[in-house]
Each structure stands twice: as structure tokens, then as C-alpha cells.
Write a protein that holds these residues in place. Structure first.
Motif, PDB file in Angstrom:
ATOM      1  N   PHE A   1       3.701  -1.286  -9.033  1.00 21.56           N
ATOM      2  CA  PHE A   1       4.690  -1.490  -7.967  1.00 21.56           C
ATOM      3  C   PHE A   1       4.041  -2.089  -6.729  1.00 21.56           C
ATOM      4  CE2 PHE A   1       7.445   1.396 -10.345  1.00 21.56           C
ATOM      5  CZ  PHE A   1       8.675   0.794 -10.149  1.00 21.56           C
ATOM      6  N   GLY A   2       2.850  -1.625  -6.381  1.00 24.08           N
ATOM      7  CA  GLY A   2       2.149  -2.166  -5.223  1.00 24.08           C
ATOM      8  C   GLY A   2       1.770  -3.622  -5.405  1.00 24.08           C
TER       9      GLY A   2
ATOM     10  N   ALA B   1       0.840  -1.201   0.000  1.00 23.01           N
ATOM     11  CA  ALA B   1       0.000   0.000   0.000  1.00 23.01           C
ATOM     12  C   ALA B   1       0.873   1.248   0.000  1.00 23.01           C
ATOM     13  CB  ALA B   1      -0.927  -0.008   1.204  1.00 23.01           C
ATOM     14  N   PHE B   2       1.938   1.236   0.805  1.00 19.73           N
ATOM     15  CA  PHE B   2       2.861   2.365   0.809  1.00 19.73           C
ATOM     16  C   PHE B   2       3.553   2.507  -0.539  1.00 19.73           C
ATOM     17  CE2 PHE B   2       7.217   3.890   1.232  1.00 19.73           C
ATOM     18  CZ  PHE B   2       6.959   5.189   1.647  1.00 19.73           C
TER      19      PHE B   2
ATOM     20  N   VAL C   1      -1.650 -10.731 -13.327  1.00 23.33           N
ATOM     21  CA  VAL C   1      -1.495  -9.285 -13.500  1.00 23.33           C
ATOM     22  C   VAL C   1      -0.111  -8.826 -13.039  1.00 23.33           C
ATOM     23  CG1 VAL C   1      -2.392  -7.028 -12.806  1.00 23.33           C
ATOM     24  CG2 VAL C   1      -3.964  -8.875 -13.359  1.00 23.33           C
ATOM     25  N   ALA C   2       0.398  -9.369 -11.925  1.00 24.32           N
ATOM     26  CA  ALA C   2       1.727  -8.988 -11.439  1.00 24.32           C
ATOM     27  C   ALA C   2       2.807  -9.401 -12.434  1.00 24.32           C
ATOM     28  CB  ALA C   2       1.990  -9.626 -10.077  1.00 24.32           C
TER      29      ALA C   2
ATOM     30  N   ILE D   1       5.514 -10.384  -4.111  1.00 18.06           N
ATOM     31  CA  ILE D   1       6.850 -10.733  -3.611  1.00 18.06           C
ATOM     32  C   ILE D   1       6.840 -10.884  -2.091  1.00 18.06           C
ATOM     33  CG2 ILE D   1       9.201  -9.852  -3.318  1.00 18.06           C
ATOM     34  CD1 ILE D   1       8.919  -8.645  -6.153  1.00 18.06           C
ATOM     35  N   ILE D   2       6.261  -9.941  -1.391  1.00 16.41           N
ATOM     36  CA  ILE D   2       6.242 -10.005   0.078  1.00 16.41           C
ATOM     37  C   ILE D   2       5.412 -11.182   0.560  1.00 16.41           C
ATOM     38  CG2 ILE D   2       5.474  -8.804   2.159  1.00 16.41           C
ATOM     39  CD1 ILE D   2       6.299  -6.194   0.719  1.00 16.41           C
ATOM     40  N   SER D   3       4.264 -11.419  -0.073  1.00 20.63           N
ATOM     41  CA  SER D   3       3.440 -12.564   0.325  1.00 20.63           C
ATOM     42  C   SER D   3       4.169 -13.874   0.074  1.00 20.63           C
ATOM     43  CB  SER D   3       2.116 -12.554  -0.439  1.00 20.63           C
ATOM     44  OG  SER D   3       1.340 -11.460  -0.058  1.00 20.63           O
ATOM     45  N   ALA D   4       4.904 -13.949  -1.017  1.00 16.71           N
ATOM     46  CA  ALA D   4       5.644 -15.176  -1.322  1.00 16.71           C
ATOM     47  C   ALA D   4       6.750 -15.416  -0.304  1.00 16.71           C
ATOM     48  CB  ALA D   4       6.229 -15.092  -2.728  1.00 16.71           C
TER      49      ALA D   4
END
Length: 85
Positions: free
Chosen positions: A48-49, A29-30, A73-74, A55-58
């Protein structure tokens, strides 16, 4: 009387039911909010979000919670960045 309402007192981070801050939600979100004005492009901020979320969830072990559409989509956004920049 005597009660105060503090909206946004969690520092802008989403908190789960146990009071743990969720970086998989707050960091993307940031990134989204920060990259929109930096790139002068709303879609780049969203890209980017979304890429950051995947990436962070993975890396935090929540890879199975990411839906197929989010992956698609990513990946398309990442390919767009690789081919155009």
C-alpha cells in the motif's frame, strides 16, 4: 544552556530544504504504518505504501523521479491485489 532539542517536531512529515512538507513521502509512510496492523500482513502494508508513493508522485508532477524498479514492484503489487482479492 537554554537550547532544547525537538525531535519529530515536523509532525512526522519529511520537509525539503525550503521547509515545504513532502506529501509524496509522508502519506505513503503513513499508509505503510497504518495498513500493516490493519491487514495483519507486513507485505500488504509495504505494498500500500509503495503503490501510494507511485500514485502521489505521479499526480504531483514528480513522475520522472520514480525509478523503474519502483514502477515494476508497484505494478506487481497492484496486479497481486487485483488477482487475489
Amino acid at each position: 544552556p537554554g537550547r532544547e532539542i525537538h525531535e519529530g517536531s515536523d509532525g512526522g512529515q519529511r520537509i525539503d530544504q525550503h521547509g515545504v512538507r513532502l506529501p509524496a513521502v509522508s502519506v505513503p509512510a503513513f499508509l505503510t504504518l497504518a495498513m500493516m496492523p490493519m491487514t495483519y500482513n507486513i507485505s500488504y502494508g509495504i505494498a500500500f505504501g509503495l503503490i501510494g508513493y507511485v500514485i502521489i508522485s505521479a499526480f504531483t508532477g514528480k513522475i520522472k523521479e520514480i525509478k523503474v524498479g519502483t514502477w515494476v514492484v508497484a505494478i506487481l503489487f497492484a496486479v497481486m491485489f487485483l488477482l487475489t482479492h
